[in-house]
Enzyme design. Structure first.
Site, PDB file in Angstrom:
ATOM      1  N   HIS A 186       0.846  -1.188   0.000  1.00  0.00           N
ATOM      2  CA  HIS A 186       0.000   0.000   0.000  1.00  0.00           C
ATOM      3  C   HIS A 186       0.886   1.244   0.000  1.00  0.00           C
ATOM      4  O   HIS A 186       2.108   1.155   0.074  1.00  0.00           O
ATOM      5  CB  HIS A 186      -0.891   0.032   1.253  1.00  0.00           C
ATOM      6  CG  HIS A 186      -1.855  -1.095   1.368  1.00  0.00           C
ATOM      7  ND1 HIS A 186      -3.212  -0.916   1.330  1.00  0.00           N
ATOM      8  CD2 HIS A 186      -1.665  -2.436   1.532  1.00  0.00           C
ATOM      9  CE1 HIS A 186      -3.823  -2.085   1.462  1.00  0.00           C
ATOM     10  NE2 HIS A 186      -2.899  -3.017   1.584  1.00  0.00           N
ATOM     11  N   GLU A 277       3.326  -0.544   3.879  1.00  0.00           N
ATOM     12  CA  GLU A 277       3.097   0.823   3.399  1.00  0.00           C
ATOM     13  C   GLU A 277       4.453   1.322   2.905  1.00  0.00           C
ATOM     14  O   GLU A 277       5.364   1.546   3.706  1.00  0.00           O
ATOM     15  CB  GLU A 277       2.559   1.706   4.519  1.00  0.00           C
ATOM     16  CG  GLU A 277       1.253   1.221   5.121  1.00  0.00           C
ATOM     17  CD  GLU A 277       0.040   1.592   4.283  1.00  0.00           C
ATOM     18  OE1 GLU A 277       0.207   2.372   3.327  1.00  0.00           O
ATOM     19  OE2 GLU A 277      -1.070   1.130   4.601  1.00  0.00           O
TER      20      GLU A 277
END
Length: 449
Positions: A186, A277
């Site tokens: 992400h 992330e």
């Protein structure tokens, strides 16, 4: 409609891949090219279709080794990173580079370059807010998986038919392969997040975090990615994000998330998954892509190597036949859904070095308890191998023999996930080339968010 294609990496070659944001059709052509150039070491197949009909995956096949899956949902940088990971691995193998050769020889790697191809088509280039987070139906795929805490604690049904097409594709994929380690990529922060993402605030709720039975392994995995990243380990690189000690966080402690993929993979598919992330900006300028790849390259390779933690092997019944659905439990790690052997009788437990007590149960057989001392496997690209040999119960009367513990039949957490009843195709019989963009089996996934 769009289909989800997976690249099953084995060994191979590919042309140099340019840095840029490649369209779904360009990714499809690249995967087809890699597979066509290396049919002996790669397998391209589809796990299903997106709402608009896109699919794809590439895969690498040694038996009874290890499985890693990498997936991208909607994050555009994740797509770039996984494509360049494919390029790096195949060129490294072709050039006889030790790391690539060892990984591809000893690890089954499935790479899904994009889990949400429709979202990418609709995304914009804003650094903080991306319309591409949602699929064509306007649904956030990383909130659409069955929630482990609601589904198991309240005995709710999975309702698989009500899930989005992309989510159903992943759920069906997990019925086919026994994945061990996975990650989904992400953007919007710089941190490695690990389960649980949700909580009932029961025994798992500790100090604001939701702690899983394998918390020590998850922390190790998260630190492996973070410490090998150029800046993630510093923990405070994004201006609009909270600081993260060592660049890692428990998912629930960061923010609660219902219906996330990493909890689903861990609880129902016994696959340990992280959410990575990988950039503060959701849509970095093209000029920054080479540097971002170099920041993440070492982390991605080191993370895949961790699939060789712990112990693996098979469970044999009293007749010497490998058995499916034997429960293999580790003392002190009572998972919501007990870890079980697959259709080949194989089990795999990711564990840090140390001594562990294992209990193996299978109907009609004595309960087997053994203590194993497990070394660190990633350096050797192989987890410890150990088979469990069960003893069948023999009785001459209606009473069980004295001092013999009998393994009682137990139902799985969700019977619809039994491989034999699901009508899925075993990995040994895959043929042909799927068409589309999609998921990965050794485990890397990219999500746009």
């Amino acid at each position: 409609m769009s289909s989800l294609l997976l690249l099953f990496l084995v060994l191979t070659s590919a042309s140099t891949l340019e840095f840029g944001y490649h369209s779904n059709s360009e990714i499809k052509q690249y995967l087809l090219q890699v597979n066509a150039s290396n049919p002996d070491i790669t397998h391209l197949y589809s796990i299903g279709q997106s709402v608009r009909g896109f699919s794809a995956e590439l895969h690498i096949p040694p038996r009874l080794l290890s499985f890693t899956v990498l997936r991208v949902d909607v994050h555009v940088l994740g797509r770039v990173l996984l494509l360049h990971l494919i390029d790096d691995l195949v060129r490294g193998f072709r050039n006889n580079e030790t790391e690539s050769v060892q990984l591809l020889t000893n690890t089954r790697i499935h790479i899904l370059p994009t889990m949400n191809p429709d979202g990418f088509d609709e995304s914009d280039t804003d650094c903080q807010y991306s319309t591409g987070r949602f699929n064509h139906n306007g649904i956030d795929l990383n909130r659409n998986f069955p929630d482990a805490f609601a589904g198991l604690r309240r005995k709710q049904q999975i309702d698989e038919e009500k899930r989005e097409a992309e989510v159903r594709a992943v759920m069906g994929w997990l019925k086919i392969e026994s994945f061990v380690l996975s990650a989904n990529l992400h953007g919007g922060a710089l941190v490695a997040s690990y389960p649980y993402d949700n909580s009932n605030r029961g025994s798992e709720y500790v100090g604001g975090a939701s702690i899983s039975p394998d918390d020590d392994v998850f922390i190790h995995l998260a630190k492996t990615y973070s410490s090998n990243h150029a800046t993630m380990h510093l923990g405070n690189r994004c201006e609009d994000s909270r600081p993260f000690l060592n660049g890692i966080t428990n998912g629930y402690e960061w923010y609660p998330l219902i219906g996330g993929m990493q909890d689903y993979n861990y609880v129902w598919a016994q696959c340990l998954e992280l959410t990575l992330e990988v950039s503060c900006c959701k849509y970095p300028p093209v000029s920054q892509l080479p540097a971002l790849w170099m920041e993440n390259r070492k982390s991605l390779l080191a993370y895949i190597e961790q699939v060789h933690l712990g112990v693996k092997g098979r469970v044999f019944d009293g007749s010497g036949v490998p058995v499916q659905n034997a429960v293999v439990e580790v003392k002190g790690r009572e998972n919501m859904c007990p870890f079980r052997t697959d259709r080949h009788g194989e089990y795999y437990r990711l564990l840090l070095p140390g001594s562990y007590s294992f209990t193996v149960t299978y109907p009609g057989h004595e309960v087997l308890t053994e203590t194993l001392t497990i070394p660190y496997g990633p350096d050797q690209y192989s987890a410890m191998k150990h088979d469990f040999l069960l003893r069948q119960i023999t009785t001459t009367t209606s009473r069980s023999p004295a001092n013999v513990t009998v393994a009682s039949p137990t139902l799985s957490c969700n019977e619809s996930f039994e491989l034999e009843s699901a009508g899925v195709v075993p990995r040994s019989t895959w043929t042909g080339i799927g068409v589309g963009l999609g998921l990965v089996a050794a485990v890397l996934q990219s999500l746009i968010d």
